[in-house]
Design an enzyme around this catalytic site. Structure first.
Site, short mmCIF file in Angstrom:
data_model
loop_
_atom_site.label_atom_id
_atom_site.label_comp_id
_atom_site.label_asym_id
_atom_site.label_seq_id
_atom_site.Cartn_x
_atom_site.Cartn_y
_atom_site.Cartn_z
N TYR A 20 10.44 -7.81 2.13
CA TYR A 20 8.99 -7.66 2.20
C TYR A 20 8.36 -8.25 0.94
CZ TYR A 20 4.33 -5.61 2.07
OH TYR A 20 2.97 -5.43 1.98
N SER A 58 -2.78 -0.62 -4.54
CA SER A 58 -3.13 -1.15 -3.22
C SER A 58 -3.59 -0.05 -2.27
CB SER A 58 -1.92 -1.87 -2.61
OG SER A 58 -2.14 -2.20 -1.25
N GLN A 63 -7.48 -1.51 -5.34
CA GLN A 63 -7.71 -2.63 -4.43
C GLN A 63 -8.09 -2.09 -3.06
OE1 GLN A 63 -5.20 -3.24 -1.82
NE2 GLN A 63 -6.55 -4.74 -0.87
N ARG A 87 4.58 -12.79 9.33
CA ARG A 87 5.66 -12.85 8.35
C ARG A 87 6.97 -12.58 9.08
NH1 ARG A 87 1.79 -8.90 4.80
NH2 ARG A 87 0.06 -10.38 4.67
N LYS A 95 -10.94 -10.78 -4.57
CA LYS A 95 -9.60 -11.37 -4.54
C LYS A 95 -9.41 -12.18 -3.26
CE LYS A 95 -4.69 -10.07 -4.80
NZ LYS A 95 -4.21 -10.48 -3.47
N ARG A 129 1.34 -15.26 1.84
CA ARG A 129 1.66 -14.37 2.95
C ARG A 129 0.61 -14.38 4.06
NH1 ARG A 129 5.42 -10.69 2.17
NH2 ARG A 129 4.32 -8.92 3.11
#
Length: 382
Positions: free
Chosen positions: A27, A109, A130, A167, A254, A281
């Site tokens: 990951y 996060s 975030q 992904r 961001k 990603r």
């Protein structure tokens, strides 16, 4: 090898690979589709050549700087990363402590394993949070209020995840938090006994900012299914206003990777932008972060602080970004490798490696103060 014996970020990466179950290691160590942008983020740093200077005074060097007005021991922050607490038990809490002790910002996060409140309980200085914007606006407003209540000093609003990039490694590994107990996943965990022992010692195995806070979510077993329903594909520039007003503090955008978007951000009221492609990603085939940095710096001039995220694997990479005009940089995978390799001590070792490489490289470029780095320290014709 202990983490303290690691000389490079690559050493920590190899240690983490041996300690962390495959689905969680991959990951952190993967990108979207062909992973072309993921590789370019790293490779394009190597193309930048430094000017070596000699017979200059290299004493009394300083890496101290500021990011959005906050003093930092070096212009490096820990980037927001999902699943951090699956690289090592209580991973976000340990990383936040290491960052605080080192004097650099830690960014939590939305998709963290440890919650905002968990991180606040083990830190004494403000950290950054975030934010992902979900379709459930009440949940978003609650997240913002929780970050304010925890004393977070900056909100990092991610703009480049309106839909989730594919992904392949995550899909093939069946990534989830908590891990599924299929024979494949049980084998991955059984071959990483120290990781398992650490995980048995914590109750934090799922998404702490979401479970118990989002409507109808009492147990979250799959990142992909929840995010596919909740990430807001209609997110637009007009949404920044209500987020900024609700937050009321310093705001960082961001995911800027284009000069036009950079110029549009000037009217947003944000304090800084982060040049980023989400670590390769999201849009595979996008330009690397470092290749776009000088263009974006030129686009906004001195009207807004510009930071860089993506591809940094050494202190030399940090220096190159600073030379191109970044006022701050972010490391995601490097600190995850350190965390996976050795918990809090591994994150500290990551920061020590970055600091040493940045300091020595700066000296050999003939500079004593990190704030004096500029394009003059780079070769223009190599």
């Amino acid at each position: 090898m202990s983490v303290n014996q690691a000389l490079t970020i690559a050493d920590l990466k190899n240690q983490a690979r041996r300690r962390v179950p495959k689905m969680f290691f991959e990951y952190a160590d993967s990108g979207a589709w062909t992973e072309g942008t993921y590789r370019a983020n790293e490779d394009d740093f190597h193309k930048i050549k430094l000017r070596q200077r000699v017979l200059v005074d290299m004493t009394n060097r300083s890496l101290a700087s500021e990011m959005i007005g906050e003093k930092v021991s070096m212009p490096v922050a820990l980037a927001p990363t999902g699943f951090t607490g699956m690289q090592h038990a209580d991973g976000e809490m340990l990383a936040a402590q290491a960052a605080e002790e080192f004097g650099v910002p830690f960014t939590l996060s939305t998709m963290s394993i440890c919650s905002i409140e968990d991180v606040r309980s083990v830190t004494s200085k403000p950290f950054w949070f975030q934010l992902y914007v979900m379709q459930d606006r009440d949940f978003v407003l609650n997240l913002i209020d929780r970050a304010k209540a925890a004393g977070c000093s900056a909100l990092v609003l991610t703009l480049d995840l309106q839909i989730l990039g594919q992904r392949h490694k995550d899909l093939r590994n069946g990534l989830s938090a908590p891990p599924r107990f299929t024979p494949k996943h049980l084998w991955q965990m059984a071959t990483r006994p120290f990781w398992c022992l650490d995980m048995l010692g914590t109750k934090r195995h799922t998404f702490g900012n979401i479970v118990g806070h989002a409507k109808g979510v009492g147990d979250l077993s799959s990142l992909s299914s929840w995010t596919s329903e909740q990430f807001d594909p209609q997110l637009s520039w007009k949404d920044i206003a209500w987020i900024r007003d609700r937050w009321g503090g310093k705001l960082i955008l961001k995911g800027i990777l284009d000069e036009e978007d950079a110029r549009m951000s000037l009217d947003s009221g944000a304090d800084a932008i982060i040049v980023s492609n989400h670590g390769g990603r999201q849009l595979d085939g996008a330009a690397s972060s470092i290749s776009m940095l000088p263009r974006i710096v030129d686009a906004v001039g001195d009207k807004m602080e510009v930071h860089l995220d993506g591809g940094i694997r050494s202190g030399q990479d940090v220096l190159k970004a600073l030379c191109y005009g970044a006022k701050g940089t972010y490391i995601g995978r490097p600190f995850l490798y350190g965390l996976g390799a050795g918990g809090k001590a591994g994150v500290r070792r990551t920061l020590e490696i970055i600091r040493k490489e940045l300091d020595v490289t700066m000296a050999l470029c003939g500079e004593r103060d990190v704030k004096n780095l500029s394009r003059n320290n780079l070769h223009k014709d190599l």
